[in-house]
Design an enzyme around this catalytic site. Structure first.
Site, PDB file in Angstrom:
ATOM      1  N   GLU A  62       9.085   6.292  23.186  1.00  0.00           N
ATOM      2  CA  GLU A  62       9.144   4.949  22.590  1.00  0.00           C
ATOM      3  C   GLU A  62      10.109   4.080  23.395  1.00  0.00           C
ATOM      4  OE1 GLU A  62       9.489   5.075  18.262  1.00  0.00           O
ATOM      5  OE2 GLU A  62       7.514   5.985  18.135  1.00  0.00           O
ATOM      6  N   GLU A  70       2.467  11.198  18.369  1.00  0.00           N
ATOM      7  CA  GLU A  70       3.085  11.113  17.032  1.00  0.00           C
ATOM      8  C   GLU A  70       2.075  10.453  16.110  1.00  0.00           C
ATOM      9  OE1 GLU A  70       7.104   9.580  16.689  1.00  0.00           O
ATOM     10  OE2 GLU A  70       7.660  10.434  18.632  1.00  0.00           O
TER      11      GLU A  70
END
Ligand code: AHR
Length: 548
Positions: free
Chosen positions: A212, A347
């Site tokens: 991220e 994810e």
């Protein structure tokens, strides 16, 4: 208003109620439903890695979840929770991502190697919760690279390590690869690895380059991250084995990140694509506000207390993954004409507000219900249907966390409905995806006074020789669906099904009641090569069909 990015940022800085209703007993809907399986329309091999997992040094995932320690009274294999290892073997867990998540970009891998009693104690990235026990807030580093490698080896899974791009130099990335992959006796780090019990290299193939990176992984723009990605991946030693780099991809449907990243990477030439195996994509279904807010805290729903509208809203949020995969795939194609780079959905899962922790104090832990089982079946079906675009999927997270397959505390261990779905679906791994066309009347529901709809039936199919596996979710919270299943290009000789259904959509497994939701087998009627079957409401079904 708070977004997920800000939630994670504040972490970095340190810092409905609702009616439980029981269903009427399954009643066949009068509506007709049809599934047509086109045996000759293949959609690519389903990568076993689509059935992958994610583990982070977060709350009770590692300590208490995976790692109980070699001196524990809890049944263990040199410190690893035995029940967990056994069930992960059963579901053929193919790959495990570690050590984060946001934790990865705060982690120095050197802290987690060498003699355990010499390892430093550090403040965990997720230290901010007042409720968490000290062992979750302050990282003992008792579990590190060699313990994780052993965990993977016991299960027969491949490790996928996420490297720190935010707070360690590129040199440390090379060194971690060297520690894991340099041949026995070749380097000082190979000798250190041998002292930890493995003269032979771990041969870690999958390496995430940051996590991220648009948020907790460095707060980069896509262009800044692309420059860092090129630098971190340039001339990393391969030791004669493939090394696959996974770039930190977009936040949900942010296609500008995908395009910006690829455009900047390619500024140095087309051959730069060779260093990208996959682009990560994260999608959490969290906003159950029915369109009222995008606030990260206010928009979340409850894991256990929900009404029928919340049931559909969660599924609707999860279903957004399908157009996301398609739009990123299309964007990637503008830069990667030969389709070298795949998507890695590393994810995914629902994310509820706190309150349903099986072990109070376990950060981000939630108790999965039948709703999460249907959500997970639906997501795995989406990934199967995109077998030629998606190389890997990693459910967030394996144990004691968001969409967990398992909950554990001390000597208690339970398989959640999500864990049972992974078991039912494991036969898809490595099989050839074939097109299945679902036609069923849409489900109608009330969205705060306005009519809303959701698909009536959906799923995926795969073929291995004469064995066809069809997985189906019936999202209808009340009605069963009578369905005809026909095969184009073949005929069914026999069939049987495993079904995960519950008379209460809130049903869940707990430490006290471990078998409230377990799969049962169902008979399947085959006549003249065609099947008729009643899919119970709110259910996940895996039908094994043997072809004539
Ligand atoms: O899974 C929990 C967190 O969600 C991960 O650490 C992070 O990557 C994401 O924002």
């Amino acid at each position: 208003m708070k977004t997920r990015r800000e939630f994670l940022q504040s972490t970095l800085a340190g810092t409905a109620v609702l009616c439980f209703s029981r269903f009427p007993s399954p009643a066949a809907s009068s509506a007709d439903a049809k599934i047509e399986i086109l045996l000759e329309e293949t959609q690519g091999t389903i990568s076993p890695n689509i059935y992958g997992h994610f583990t982070e040094h977060l709350g009770g995932v590692i300590y208490d979840g995976i790692w109980v320690g070699p001196n524990s009274k809890v049944a263990n294999i040199a410190g690893l929770r035995r029940d967990l290892v056994e069930h992960m073997k059963k579901i053929k867990a193919p790959v495990i991502r570690y050590p984060g998540g946001c934790f990865a970009d705060s982690y120095d891998w050197r802290d987690g190697v060498g003699p355990t009693d010499k390892r430093p104690r550090r403040t965990n990235f997720w230290f901010f919760s007042d409720q968490s026990p000290a062992k979750h807030k302050y990282e003992s580093n008792e579990f590190g690279t060699s313990e994780f490698a052993r965990f993977c080896k016991e299960i027969g899974a491949q490790p996928y390590l996420a490297a720190n791009l935010r707070s360690l130099p590129a040199e440390q990335f090379y060194r971690w690869v060297e520690y894991c992959n340099s041949p026995a006796g070749s380097t000082t780090l190979a000798d250190e690895r041998a002292k930890a019990g493995s003269p032979e290299p771990y041969n870690v193939r999958y390496w995430g380059v940051g996590n991220e990176s648009w948020g907790c992984g460095g707060n980069f723009t896509a262009q800044e991250y692309a420059v860092e990605f090129r630098r971190y991946t340039a001339w990393v030693p391969g030791y004669g084995k493939p090394v696959n780099f996974i770039a930190s991809g977009p936040n949900g449907d942010d296609v500008t990140w995908t395009k910006g990243f690829l455009e900047e990477v390619l500024r140095k030439g087309k051959e730069q694509l060779n260093s990208i195996y996959g682009m990560g994509l994260h999608h959490y279904a969290w906003n159950l506000s029915r369109g009222k807010t995008n606030d990260w805290d206010k928009g979340k729903g409850d894991a256990l207390q929900f009404d029928v509208t919340d049931w559909y809203e969660l599924l609707r949020e999860g279903q957004r993954l399908e157009p996301m995969i398609e739009s990123h795939w299309q964007a990637m194609g503008e830069f990667d004409k030969d389709r070298h780079v795949k998507l890695v959905v590393d994810e995914w899962g629902p994310w509820y507000r706190p309150g349903s922790e099986a072990t109070p104090g376990d950060l981000l832990e939630q108790t999965p219900t039948q709703r999460d089982a249907v959500f997970s079946g639906m997501t795995l079906d989406i990934l199967n249907r995109h077998a030629s675009q998606v190389a890997m999927g990693n459910c967030a997270q394996l144990i004691n966390c968001l969409n967990s397959l398992y909950l554990a505390h001390e000597d208690r261990f339970v398989i959640t409905p999500v864990g049972h779905v992974f078991d039912l679906y494991s036969g898809h791994q490595g099989a050839e995806a074939v097109r299945a066309v679902f036609s069923a009347p849409e489900v109608q529901y009330d969205r705060d006074g306005k009519p809303a709809t959701f698909f009536g039936l959906n799923g995926s199919a795969s073929l291995r020789g004469k064995d066809l596996l069809l997985t189906v979710v019936n999202p209808d919270a009340k009605d069963a669906r009578e369905t005809t299943i026909s095969l184009a290009g073949g005929a069914a000789a026999s069939a049987s099904a495993g079904v995960l259904a519950a008379s209460d959509i809130h049903a869940r497994n707990t430490f006290a009641n471990r078998e409230a939701v377990v799969p049962h087998s169902a008979e399947v009627a085959v006549r003249n090569g065609t099947i008729t079957h009643l899919f119970p409401p709110a259910s996940v079904t895996a039908m094994a069909i043997h072809l004539a």
